[in-house]
Each structure stands twice: as structure tokens, then as C-alpha cells.
Design a protein around this motif. Structure first.
Motif, PDB file in Angstrom:
ATOM      1  N   LEU A 157      -5.191  -4.661 -11.234  1.00 24.70           N
ATOM      2  CA  LEU A 157      -3.901  -5.310 -11.519  1.00 24.70           C
ATOM      3  C   LEU A 157      -3.995  -6.272 -12.692  1.00 24.70           C
ATOM      4  CD1 LEU A 157      -2.737  -5.793  -7.852  1.00 24.70           C
ATOM      5  CD2 LEU A 157      -1.508  -4.517  -9.618  1.00 24.70           C
ATOM      6  N   LYS A 158      -5.162  -6.848 -12.887  1.00 27.50           N
ATOM      7  CA  LYS A 158      -5.347  -7.727 -14.040  1.00 27.50           C
ATOM      8  C   LYS A 158      -5.248  -6.921 -15.332  1.00 27.50           C
ATOM      9  CE  LYS A 158      -8.430 -11.316 -15.857  1.00 27.50           C
ATOM     10  NZ  LYS A 158      -9.705 -12.048 -15.633  1.00 27.50           N
ATOM     11  N   LEU A 159      -5.794  -5.701 -15.313  1.00 27.16           N
ATOM     12  CA  LEU A 159      -5.734  -4.832 -16.488  1.00 27.16           C
ATOM     13  C   LEU A 159      -4.347  -4.236 -16.684  1.00 27.16           C
ATOM     14  CD1 LEU A 159      -9.148  -3.012 -16.038  1.00 27.16           C
ATOM     15  CD2 LEU A 159      -8.529  -4.488 -17.956  1.00 27.16           C
ATOM     16  N   ASN A 160      -3.670  -3.968 -15.565  1.00 27.49           N
ATOM     17  CA  ASN A 160      -2.329  -3.383 -15.637  1.00 27.49           C
ATOM     18  C   ASN A 160      -1.457  -3.992 -14.544  1.00 27.49           C
ATOM     19  OD1 ASN A 160      -0.019  -1.859 -15.910  1.00 27.49           O
ATOM     20  ND2 ASN A 160      -0.913   0.019 -15.086  1.00 27.49           N
ATOM     21  N   PRO A 161      -0.779  -5.103 -14.851  1.00 23.37           N
ATOM     22  CA  PRO A 161       0.034  -5.795 -13.830  1.00 23.37           C
ATOM     23  C   PRO A 161       1.187  -4.969 -13.291  1.00 23.37           C
ATOM     24  CG  PRO A 161      -0.371  -7.202 -15.751  1.00 23.37           C
ATOM     25  CD  PRO A 161      -0.781  -5.813 -16.130  1.00 23.37           C
ATOM     26  N   ASP A 162       1.498  -3.841 -13.949  1.00 25.08           N
ATOM     27  CA  ASP A 162       2.604  -2.995 -13.495  1.00 25.08           C
ATOM     28  C   ASP A 162       2.127  -1.793 -12.687  1.00 25.08           C
ATOM     29  OD1 ASP A 162       4.643  -4.540 -14.613  1.00 25.08           O
ATOM     30  OD2 ASP A 162       4.347  -3.620 -16.591  1.00 25.08           O
ATOM     31  N   ASN A 163       0.930  -1.879 -12.149  1.00 28.27           N
ATOM     32  CA  ASN A 163       0.383  -0.787 -11.344  1.00 28.27           C
ATOM     33  C   ASN A 163       0.873  -0.957  -9.896  1.00 28.27           C
ATOM     34  OD1 ASN A 163      -1.184   1.083  -9.952  1.00 28.27           O
ATOM     35  ND2 ASN A 163      -3.009   0.703 -11.180  1.00 28.27           N
ATOM     36  N   GLY A 164       2.057  -0.411  -9.631  1.00 29.93           N
ATOM     37  CA  GLY A 164       2.665  -0.581  -8.309  1.00 29.93           C
ATOM     38  C   GLY A 164       1.827   0.001  -7.191  1.00 29.93           C
ATOM     39  N   LEU A 165       1.126   1.102  -7.477  1.00 32.25           N
ATOM     40  CA  LEU A 165       0.292   1.727  -6.459  1.00 32.25           C
ATOM     41  C   LEU A 165      -0.873   0.828  -6.061  1.00 32.25           C
ATOM     42  CD1 LEU A 165       0.160   4.313  -4.833  1.00 32.25           C
ATOM     43  CD2 LEU A 165      -1.204   5.334  -6.670  1.00 32.25           C
ATOM     44  N   ALA A 166      -1.384   0.042  -7.024  1.00 33.03           N
ATOM     45  CA  ALA A 166      -2.481  -0.877  -6.714  1.00 33.03           C
ATOM     46  C   ALA A 166      -2.010  -1.980  -5.769  1.00 33.03           C
ATOM     47  CB  ALA A 166      -3.051  -1.482  -7.991  1.00 33.03           C
ATOM     48  N   TYR A 167      -0.775  -2.452  -5.948  1.00 30.54           N
ATOM     49  CA  TYR A 167      -0.225  -3.434  -5.000  1.00 30.54           C
ATOM     50  C   TYR A 167      -0.153  -2.834  -3.601  1.00 30.54           C
ATOM     51  CZ  TYR A 167       1.221  -6.686  -8.704  1.00 30.54           C
ATOM     52  OH  TYR A 167       1.230  -7.576  -9.747  1.00 30.54           O
ATOM     53  N   TRP A 168       0.319  -1.604  -3.530  1.00 31.38           N
ATOM     54  CA  TRP A 168       0.464  -0.928  -2.231  1.00 31.38           C
ATOM     55  C   TRP A 168      -0.890  -0.790  -1.545  1.00 31.38           C
ATOM     56  CZ3 TRP A 168       4.033   3.968  -1.658  1.00 31.38           C
ATOM     57  CH2 TRP A 168       4.150   4.299  -0.300  1.00 31.38           C
ATOM     58  N   ASN A 169      -1.866  -0.297  -2.304  1.00 29.37           N
ATOM     59  CA  ASN A 169      -3.163  -0.058  -1.692  1.00 29.37           C
ATOM     60  C   ASN A 169      -3.920  -1.345  -1.396  1.00 29.37           C
ATOM     61  OD1 ASN A 169      -2.442   2.566  -2.001  1.00 29.37           O
ATOM     62  ND2 ASN A 169      -4.128   3.165  -3.291  1.00 29.37           N
ATOM     63  N   ARG A 170      -3.733  -2.371  -2.242  1.00 25.24           N
ATOM     64  CA  ARG A 170      -4.358  -3.658  -1.929  1.00 25.24           C
ATOM     65  C   ARG A 170      -3.745  -4.236  -0.660  1.00 25.24           C
ATOM     66  NH1 ARG A 170      -4.460  -8.750  -6.081  1.00 25.24           N
ATOM     67  NH2 ARG A 170      -2.256  -8.812  -5.473  1.00 25.24           N
ATOM     68  N   ALA A 171      -2.459  -4.036  -0.484  1.00 21.35           N
ATOM     69  CA  ALA A 171      -1.798  -4.485   0.746  1.00 21.35           C
ATOM     70  C   ALA A 171      -2.445  -3.833   1.962  1.00 21.35           C
ATOM     71  CB  ALA A 171      -0.308  -4.155   0.698  1.00 21.35           C
ATOM     72  N   ALA A 172      -2.764  -2.528   1.845  1.00 21.81           N
ATOM     73  CA  ALA A 172      -3.404  -1.838   2.966  1.00 21.81           C
ATOM     74  C   ALA A 172      -4.766  -2.442   3.278  1.00 21.81           C
ATOM     75  CB  ALA A 172      -3.535  -0.353   2.655  1.00 21.81           C
ATOM     76  N   SER A 173      -5.510  -2.835   2.242  1.00 18.40           N
ATOM     77  CA  SER A 173      -6.811  -3.472   2.473  1.00 18.40           C
ATOM     78  C   SER A 173      -6.641  -4.843   3.111  1.00 18.40           C
ATOM     79  CB  SER A 173      -7.587  -3.598   1.156  1.00 18.40           C
ATOM     80  OG  SER A 173      -8.154  -2.363   0.788  1.00 18.40           O
ATOM     81  N   TYR A 174      -5.674  -5.609   2.612  1.00 23.97           N
ATOM     82  CA  TYR A 174      -5.397  -6.911   3.240  1.00 23.97           C
ATOM     83  C   TYR A 174      -5.046  -6.717   4.709  1.00 23.97           C
ATOM     84  CZ  TYR A 174      -5.235  -9.762  -1.057  1.00 23.97           C
ATOM     85  OH  TYR A 174      -5.549 -10.452  -2.189  1.00 23.97           O
ATOM     86  N   ARG A 175      -4.231  -5.719   4.961  1.00 27.71           N
ATOM     87  CA  ARG A 175      -3.804  -5.433   6.339  1.00 27.71           C
ATOM     88  C   ARG A 175      -5.004  -5.117   7.227  1.00 27.71           C
ATOM     89  NH1 ARG A 175      -0.115  -0.161   7.786  1.00 27.71           N
ATOM     90  NH2 ARG A 175      -0.715   0.057   9.949  1.00 27.71           N
ATOM     91  N   GLN A 176      -5.893  -4.254   6.735  1.00 31.39           N
ATOM     92  CA  GLN A 176      -7.041  -3.863   7.546  1.00 31.39           C
ATOM     93  C   GLN A 176      -8.072  -4.982   7.660  1.00 31.39           C
ATOM     94  OE1 GLN A 176      -7.107  -0.273   5.133  1.00 31.39           O
ATOM     95  NE2 GLN A 176      -7.286   0.954   6.978  1.00 31.39           N
ATOM     96  N   ASN A 177      -7.953  -5.959   6.776  1.00 39.29           N
ATOM     97  CA  ASN A 177      -8.820  -7.137   6.860  1.00 39.29           C
ATOM     98  C   ASN A 177      -8.176  -8.242   7.693  1.00 39.29           C
ATOM     99  OD1 ASN A 177     -11.387  -8.212   5.990  1.00 39.29           O
ATOM    100  ND2 ASN A 177     -10.252  -9.655   4.716  1.00 39.29           N
ATOM    101  N   GLY A 178      -6.976  -7.976   8.229  1.00 38.27           N
ATOM    102  CA  GLY A 178      -6.288  -8.961   9.061  1.00 38.27           C
ATOM    103  C   GLY A 178      -5.552 -10.033   8.290  1.00 38.27           C
ATOM    104  N   ASP A 179      -5.378  -9.844   6.957  1.00 34.80           N
ATOM    105  CA  ASP A 179      -4.667 -10.830   6.123  1.00 34.80           C
ATOM    106  C   ASP A 179      -3.206 -10.405   5.992  1.00 34.80           C
ATOM    107  OD1 ASP A 179      -7.052 -12.224   5.687  1.00 34.80           O
ATOM    108  OD2 ASP A 179      -7.569 -10.959   3.980  1.00 34.80           O
ATOM    109  N   TYR A 180      -2.426 -10.616   7.050  1.00 37.52           N
ATOM    110  CA  TYR A 180      -1.067 -10.071   7.111  1.00 37.52           C
ATOM    111  C   TYR A 180      -0.126 -10.702   6.093  1.00 37.52           C
ATOM    112  CZ  TYR A 180      -2.886  -8.209  11.466  1.00 37.52           C
ATOM    113  OH  TYR A 180      -3.658  -7.570  12.397  1.00 37.52           O
ATOM    114  N   GLN A 181      -0.267 -11.994   5.845  1.00 40.16           N
ATOM    115  CA  GLN A 181       0.625 -12.644   4.894  1.00 40.16           C
ATOM    116  C   GLN A 181       0.390 -12.103   3.486  1.00 40.16           C
ATOM    117  OE1 GLN A 181       3.241 -14.744   5.483  1.00 40.16           O
ATOM    118  NE2 GLN A 181       3.662 -14.470   3.307  1.00 40.16           N
TER     119      GLN A 181
END
Length: 515
Positions: free
Chosen positions: A237-261
Motif C-alpha cells: 500500500l505504501k508503493l500503491n495507495p490505491d491498491n484496493g485489493l491490498a486493503y481487503w486482504n490486509r483486513a483479512a489478516s487483521y481479522r485472523q489476528n483478532g484485530d477487529y477494529q
């Protein structure tokens, strides 16, 4: 007792959340031509076709000139999307010179463009026989690999890209392509190993690096290396802040790590990038709703799943999750109405139907409709799946109807089925079959096994229930306070019959804010 559906009961429904394995090697830096430029290209292509068609009428053309003209006209037909004519020109060139590697390669590219992978592969292999340069051969093997990925023959894709890499050890696209094939095969570490040399080859292309970093993050997420995957998504995301798929997939990692917020925030960002794709947008709203359940924000979760359903009325997971959110919010009657809407979508999925009937039984238990709860559980059990939850729900309902022998039989079934010997159902079944100390031990051990706040609050709640039915109000209220202070829903606790033994204690009333 609280059933933590959010964590334990949805695997058959939600699968692996987030999107994964994007195609990373196809035209990293391609740009969409303006409408004006496209018109100019089409006009030029038609002019080229007219010129070569006229030139073919000239006598005395040498064979090599004819081959070149057929290939040039083929390219012009491709621009006009007249693919059959383009293929005909390549075939004509091959008839003139059966050893023209370029003609085979060009026809292979056209087949590839129109998703005819088998003839594309055959032509690429023919081209390899006649093309002499090592780099060109490597390119052709990589194209073969891409076609095998399209046909889901991932082992063959790995072999083809491996040949490309042998021919050209610095071939970044081949490393990236082989990494994708390894990922599809579930060989995630091998994929990660290939992505580093792929990145070296695209170090001057920020957008390509962003995609490759995201792919490596996907692989790390698949290996449950959630923190490492989050780091890679962040770099992408630092290289491409408009990478919407990276936001989606990072959210999934946060979710699986228990970081719901943090997951909630990334799902919200991803939503803005998929506004024109109703199906993907529905999945994002549903994903965000799950985070809202984890954050105890049930009304927001219900609202987001309602949006998901409006965007894609066939998205069955959203119906289930909306029903679950209503149950978590203490809306048991409305929850069952929602669960009934899921049934037509899952009639042919026994495991899903078992979970649905068990969930409905759970709601009926809280509504004091014990016979109805038993009936739903019996339906679930008749499906003969590995899920033991209907035995637990039925056992509790039997106890409420003073059928202790039938209840104990169901609890014993859980003790036999739950080979992990770690679930809350297992702990409560131990208690109901006369092993209270072991039940407490099992529940206490669960506290040490998770950093997930949502799961931990559920464990505290279930511990409070266990101590309450053991008639230990001090211990029960202590654990109840922990989960209520952590944001747990009071409405649910107020309707839970497990707390009947402590409901009139001053501390319970104080925790619940009732008189």
C-alpha cells in the motif's frame, strides 16, 4: 451459555476470507488508451490490412516477404478484434514456412487472447522448436505456464516456468508466475521463495512491486503468519495507495489476528474501490459486518449484512451472518426468521444445515420453547454430520423438560465426538455428566490459548455460565463482569437461563444495571 458462531461455525460458509492469488504477471504496466487514440489505431490497422491485401496481388513476392506480410496483417486484425482472420493469416504464414517460429508464437498469442489455451500451448511448443534465442525460448515457456495456470494444471505450469528460469535465471515474470502456480498448489513457502527474485526484476516498477508484495502477503496469510503478511500488505500500500485489493486482504489478516477494529477500518477503505462491482461489494459489506460482530456492534452488523443482501440477493452467507448477528443481539425470534431464509440456499449442504438447525434450536432455547429446540436438534442430528452442537442444544432442552436420562445420553455423545476435548460444549458436558472439576479445568485452559478479544470474552461468558449453574455466584459474577466490561451484550445475558441461580444477587443486578 454463549455459542461463538463467529469463530467456530462459519468455515463451511465463508471460506478463506479476502481475495487471494491475483494474476500478477500479465502486463503490469499496461495503460488504457484514450478513445481518440483507440480510434486512430483502428483506422491505421484497417489501412494496413488494405495495403497488405492489395500487395498480395503483386506477382513475384518472395516466400519470406509473404510470411512477414501475413504476420503484419494478422496483427492489424487483432487490433480490430477480428481474431479468426488473424489466425487465418498466421496459418497461411505457417503453410508457406512450416519452420517459422514467429508464426507459431504469434498464433499462440492470439489463441491465448481468446482463451483457447490448449491450441495456444501447442503453438508455443512448436515455436520453441524453431526459435533459436535462449531468451525467446524462456518467454515461450513462461507463456505456456500462463496457459496452464488458466487451465488449472498447476504442476505443468511449475514445470514450464522452471524451464524458463533454467534458460533465463533472471526472468522475473517466470518467478512471479511460478509463485502463483505454487500458491494454487498450496505450496506457499515455495511461492514465497520465488517472489523475492521476482521483485528484483521489477524493482523500478512500483505498481508491479505492490502486486508482488501483496501476493507474498497472501502466501504468508495462508501459512498463518498474520503479522508478517500485514507488514507486506502495508508495504504494498505504501508503493500503491490505491491498491484496493491490498486493503481487503490486509483486513483479512487483521481479522485472523483478532484485530477487529483495524480489520473494520481496512474493509471500509476497500469498499470505496469496489463501488462498481456489486458482487464483490456485497462480500466486503458482509466481511465488515463480521468485524462489527467481533466489536459487539450488532446493529451495525445487521445493517451491513442488509446492504450486502440488497447488492447480491443470492449471497447466502450474508443471510446466515445477519441471522447470527440478530441472535448475538438477543433478537431470537427475528434471528430464526432470518435463518429460515438461508435454508433454500443450503438444502444440499448437510454440514451447513446442521449448523442452521442448531442455531435455530439455540434461539428457541432462549425463548423457552424447549420442545421446538429439541425438534430442530433432532433434524440436525438426522443429517449425520460430524457437528456435535445439536446434541448439546438438545441435551440442555431435555434438562429443562426434566428428561435427565435423555440429556445425559446427548452429553455423552459430545464427550465421544469432541476429540479435541477443549470446546465449551465439552466442558459443559463434563459438568452435566458429573465431572465439575474437570469442566472448570477445560474452561480455564481456554483462556491461555487465544489473544483474540472476541473469543476471550466468549470464554469469560461461558465460564460465568458454568459457575452460575454450579451455584457459585461470586466466581460467576466475577467472570460476567469481565465480559460485560469488555463490551459484551447485556441483553443476551439477561435472557440466558444459565444465570437463573445468580439472577437475584445484588452483584448480578449491579453488573446488568437492573433493580
Amino acid at each position: 451459555m454463549k455459542r461463538i458462531f463467529f469463530i467456530t461455525a462459519l468455515l463451511f460458509l465463508i471460506g478463506f476470507s479476502g481475495m487471494i492469488y491475483g494474476q500478477v504477471v500479465a502486463k503490469f504496466s499496461s495503460k488504457t488508451d484514450s478513445a481518440g487514440r483507440a480510434r486512430s489505431m483502428m483506422k491505421l490497422a484497417q489501412s494496413s490490412i488494405d495495403y497488405y491485401t492489395k500487395t498480395f496481388t503483386y506477382k513475384g513476392l518472395k516466400p519470406e516477404a509473404k510470411v512477414r506480410m501475413h504476420l503484419e496483417r494478422s496483427g492489424a486484425y487483432v487490433i480490430l478484434k477480428k481474431f479468426d482472420k488473424a489466425i487465418d493469416d498466421c496459418t497461411a504464414a505457417i503453410l508457406i514456412n512450416p519452420k517459422s517460429g514467429e508464426a507459431y508464437a504469434t498464433r499462440g498469442n492470439i489463441y491465448n487472447k481468446i482463451y483457447k489455451d490448449e491450441p495456444a500451448i501447442a503453438d508455443y511448443r512448436k515455436a520453441i522448436q524453431y526459435i533459436t534465442t535462449t531468451e525467446d525460448k524462456a518467454q515461450l515457456y513462461n507463456l505456456i505456464a500462463r496457459s496452464y495456470i488458466n487451465t488449472r494444471e498447476y504442476d505443468k505450469a511449475v514445470s514450464a516456468d522452471s524451464m524458463a528460469i533454467v534458460l533465463n535465471p533472471k526472468f522475473a515474470r517466470a518467478y512471479a508466475s511460478r509463485a502463483e502456480a505454487y500458491g494454487r498448489l498450496g505450496k506457499f513457502q515455495l511461492a514465497i521463495n520465488d517472489l523475492l527474485p521476482a521483485m528484483y526484476g521489477f524493482q523500478d516498477n512500483a505498481r508491479a512491486l505492490s502486486v508482488l508484495l501483496m501476493q507474498r502477503a497472501d502466501m504468508k496469510r495462508a501459512l498463518k503468519q498474520y503479522k508478517e503478511s500485514i507488514n507486506d500488505y502495508s508495504l504494498a500500500l505504501k508503493l500503491n495507495p490505491d491498491n484496493g485489493l491490498a486493503y481487503w486482504n490486509r483486513a483479512a489478516s487483521y481479522r485472523q489476528n483478532g484485530d477487529y477494529q483495524l480489520a473494520y477500518e481496512d474493509y471500509s477503505k476497500a469498499i470505496s474501490y469496489f463501488k462498481n462491482d456489486r458482487m464483490q461489494l456485497a462480500r466486503l459489506y458482509d466481511d465488515r459486518a463480521l468485524m462489527e460482530v467481533g466489536l459487539q456492534q450488532y446493529q451495525q452488523a445487521i445493517a451491513d449484512d442488509s446492504v450486502a443482501i440488497s447488492l447480491d440477493t443470492a449471497y447466502r452467507v450474508a443471510y446466515y451472518n445477519k441471522a447470527n448477528a440478530r441472535a448475538q443481539n438477543g433478537e431470537y425470534t427475528r434471528s430464526n426468521a432470518e435463518f429460515k431464509k438461508t435454508i433454500p440456499y443450503y438444502m444440499n449442504n448437510p454440514l451447513a444445515m446442521t449448523s442452521i438447525y442448531s442455531s435455530m434450536a439455540h434461539n428457541e432455547y432462549f425463548l423457552n420453547n424447549y420442545q421446538t429446540a429439541i425438534d430442530y436438534c433432532t433434524k440436525a442430528i438426522a443429517l449425520n454430520t460430524v457437528d456435535w452442537s445439536p446434541y448439546f442444544e438438545r441435551g440442555r432442552a431435555y434438562l429443562k423438560m426434566n428428561n435427565k436420562d435423555l440429556a445425559v445420553n446427548d452429553f455423552k455423545e459430545i464427550l465421544a465426538r469432541d476429540t479435541s476435548k477443549q470446546s465449551a460444549d465439552y466442558a459443559f458436558s463434563l459438568y452435566y455428566t458429573g465431572n465439575a472439576d474437570k469442566a472448570v479445568e477445560v474452561m480455564q485452559s481456554s483462556f491461555l490459548k487465544t489473544n483474540d478479544t472476541f473469543v476471550l470474552m466468549g470464554d469469560y461468558y461461558n465460564m460465568a455460565c458454568l459457575y452460575a449453574i454450579m451455584n457459585k455466584p461470586g466466581e460467576a459474577n466475577n467472570f460476567l463482569k469481565k465480559c460485560i466490561d469488555g463490551g459484551y451484550n447485556k441483553k443476551y445475558a439477561l435472557t440466558d437461563g444459565d444465570f437463573d441461580n445468580i439472577r437475584n444477587t445484588a452483584e448480578f443486578k449491579n453488573i446488568m444495571g437492573v433493580r
